[in-house]
Design an enzyme around this catalytic site. Structure first.
Site, PDB file in Angstrom:
ATOM      1  N   CYS A 113       0.843  -1.200   0.000  1.00  0.00           N
ATOM      2  CA  CYS A 113       0.000   0.000   0.000  1.00  0.00           C
ATOM      3  C   CYS A 113       0.881   1.254   0.000  1.00  0.00           C
ATOM      4  O   CYS A 113       1.578   1.494  -0.964  1.00  0.00           O
ATOM      5  CB  CYS A 113      -0.992  -0.057   1.173  1.00  0.00           C
ATOM      6  SG  CYS A 113      -2.447   0.975   0.904  1.00  0.00           S
ATOM      7  N   HIS A 215      -3.622  -5.115   0.344  1.00  0.00           N
ATOM      8  CA  HIS A 215      -3.103  -5.698   1.592  1.00  0.00           C
ATOM      9  C   HIS A 215      -3.237  -7.216   1.567  1.00  0.00           C
ATOM     10  O   HIS A 215      -4.206  -7.773   2.092  1.00  0.00           O
ATOM     11  CB  HIS A 215      -3.867  -5.128   2.795  1.00  0.00           C
ATOM     12  CG  HIS A 215      -3.486  -3.723   3.111  1.00  0.00           C
ATOM     13  ND1 HIS A 215      -2.358  -3.406   3.842  1.00  0.00           N
ATOM     14  CD2 HIS A 215      -4.066  -2.543   2.791  1.00  0.00           C
ATOM     15  CE1 HIS A 215      -2.259  -2.097   3.962  1.00  0.00           C
ATOM     16  NE2 HIS A 215      -3.276  -1.543   3.333  1.00  0.00           N
ATOM     17  N   GLU A 217      -1.727  -9.347   3.285  1.00  0.00           N
ATOM     18  CA  GLU A 217      -1.657  -9.942   4.641  1.00  0.00           C
ATOM     19  C   GLU A 217      -3.039 -10.071   5.277  1.00  0.00           C
ATOM     20  O   GLU A 217      -3.229 -10.833   6.219  1.00  0.00           O
ATOM     21  CB  GLU A 217      -0.713  -9.139   5.542  1.00  0.00           C
ATOM     22  CG  GLU A 217      -1.160  -7.740   5.936  1.00  0.00           C
ATOM     23  CD  GLU A 217      -0.970  -6.715   4.830  1.00  0.00           C
ATOM     24  OE1 GLU A 217      -0.366  -7.054   3.794  1.00  0.00           O
ATOM     25  OE2 GLU A 217      -1.442  -5.572   4.996  1.00  0.00           O
TER      26      GLU A 217
END
Ligand SMILES: [Mn+2]
Length: 243
Positions: A113, A215, A217
């Protein structure tokens, strides 16, 4: 493998005593994603320049995380326009120096990001200060849970990213209001959204330099977790080569 994760500086006031009590914070999703790959995550508070080289010497890879702030437009030679968000010069200066030092020693790095944006800027690229500067841009600030995707991605066939994901179409979450406008030196686009917004960048060649605008994750799907696995794998390969 030791993987550093940059963190945010948040201004706090000790409620009881009224004194400043700033904290360094990062969402745990980054550390969890790194730990799942078998590597050990370490959080990196911004430190003065003299600490950068020893720090980079101890790390096996780097995650440049995001945050609710924007890269200072001065870094890409633009005045700040009204729709640019808050800036955090201390953090951005640290991240820029860390990226430069990391690149010099082929440290595998993943920008996420805002981390992708500072990676691009450090290599000489520019940003849209707000997606309203880019006609035809769709919605990139999803109102819903980050664990759910927002828009499709088209991964560039043959890119490192497409290799990691094992496919060229994928759904991403989206929580950004800026995007890459011009590419940094040596970078190429490895994913785009349907509106053409650049969603991933990478440096071709043996060194692992990857930036993703979303993102991974926060997404359970194996194709996203594979991005962190690939970072750890690159760290292991580098260690084998240099020891
Ligand atoms: Mn997006």
């Amino acid at each position: 493998m030791l993987i550093g994760i940059t963190c945010n500086i948040e201004a706090r006031i000790d409620a009881k005593r009224g004194c400043p009590a700033d904290v360094f914070l990062t969402p745990r999703a980054y550390a969890d994603a790194v730990a799942r790959t078998g590597a050990t995550p370490v959080l990196l508070p911004p430190v003065p320049p003299s600490h950068i080289e020893p720090l980079v010497g101890r790390l096996d890879a780097l995650v440049i995380s995001g945050g609710a702030f924007d890269v200072p437009p001065a870094y890409y030679h633009e005045p700040t326009r009204p729709l640019c968000g808050p800036q955090n010069d201390e953090r951005s200066r640290f991240e820029r120096a860390l990226i430069q030092a990391g690149l010099a020693v082929a440290l595998p790095m993943l920008g996420v990001c805002g981390g992708m944006q500072i990676l691009n800027v450090t290599l000489g690229g520019g940003l849209f200060q707000d997606l309203s500067e880019r006609p035809g841009s769709g919605e990139h600030q999803q109102p819903h849970d980050k664990r759910q995707p927002q828009h499709p991605l088209r991964l560039a066939p043959g890119s490192r990213l497409a290799q990691i994901a094992g496919r060229t179409n994928l759904m991403a979450n989206s929580t950004h209001h800026q995007a890459v406008r011009t590419l940094g030196t040596g970078l190429q686009v490895s994913a785009t959204a349907p509106d053409g917004v650049i969603e991933a960048i990478e440096a071709p060649g043996p060194n692992f330099v990857l930036g993703v605008q979303w993102h991974p994750e926060s997404l359970e799907l194996q194709e996203h977790q594979a991005i962190y696995q690939a970072l750890t794998k690159a760290a292991q390969t580098r260690t084998t080569l240099t020891r």
